[in-house]
Design an enzyme around this catalytic site. Structure first.
Site, PDB file in Angstrom:
ATOM      1  N   ILE A  43      80.020  16.556 -95.475  1.00 29.29           N
ATOM      2  CA  ILE A  43      80.648  15.566 -94.602  1.00 29.29           C
ATOM      3  C   ILE A  43      82.042  16.079 -94.279  1.00 29.29           C
ATOM      4  O   ILE A  43      82.688  16.746 -95.087  1.00 29.29           O
ATOM      5  CB  ILE A  43      80.708  14.163 -95.253  1.00 29.29           C
ATOM      6  CG1 ILE A  43      81.088  13.109 -94.215  1.00 29.29           C
ATOM      7  CG2 ILE A  43      81.647  14.136 -96.443  1.00 29.29           C
ATOM      8  CD1 ILE A  43      80.841  11.693 -94.673  1.00 29.29           C
ATOM      9  N   HIS A  64      73.980  16.509 -95.729  1.00 25.74           N
ATOM     10  CA  HIS A  64      74.420  17.651 -96.527  1.00 25.74           C
ATOM     11  C   HIS A  64      75.834  17.982 -96.077  1.00 25.74           C
ATOM     12  O   HIS A  64      76.044  18.586 -95.043  1.00 25.74           O
ATOM     13  CB  HIS A  64      73.486  18.843 -96.319  1.00 25.74           C
ATOM     14  CG  HIS A  64      73.836  20.006 -97.173  1.00 25.74           C
ATOM     15  ND1 HIS A  64      74.147  21.229 -96.647  1.00 25.74           N
ATOM     16  CD2 HIS A  64      73.947  20.131 -98.518  1.00 25.74           C
ATOM     17  CE1 HIS A  64      74.437  22.065 -97.634  1.00 25.74           C
ATOM     18  NE2 HIS A  64      74.318  21.427 -98.772  1.00 25.74           N
TER      19      HIS A  64
END
Length: 73
Positions: A68, A66
């Site tokens: 980056i 979830h």
């Protein structure tokens, strides 16, 4: 193929893409497939996302990326 969750583009044109987010109430197009990280070189004439190999010993079965971000030193 199943959509990306987030992307981070470095100054040199390399893009890291997280994919495979599974979240309660959010439809998953590949519920049995672990999450992935892709690399795309935006300097190429026809950029193509390539899946990055993740190190051995990492729990891929539960990988659920979830977001980056990258750190350049």
């Amino acid at each position: 193929e199943t959509g990306s969750e987030d992307i981070d583009i470095l100054p040199n044109g390399l893009a890291f893409i997280s994919s495979g987010l599974k979240y309660p109430g959010l439809k998953s197009f590949a519920p049995d497939k672990p999450g992935e990280i892709f690399l795309m070189d935006l300097n190429e004439d026809s950029p193509r996302a390539v899946e990055l190999r993740i190190s051995r010993g990492f729990d891929l079965a539960s990988f659920n990326p979830h977001g980056i971000s990258t750190y350049v030193d």
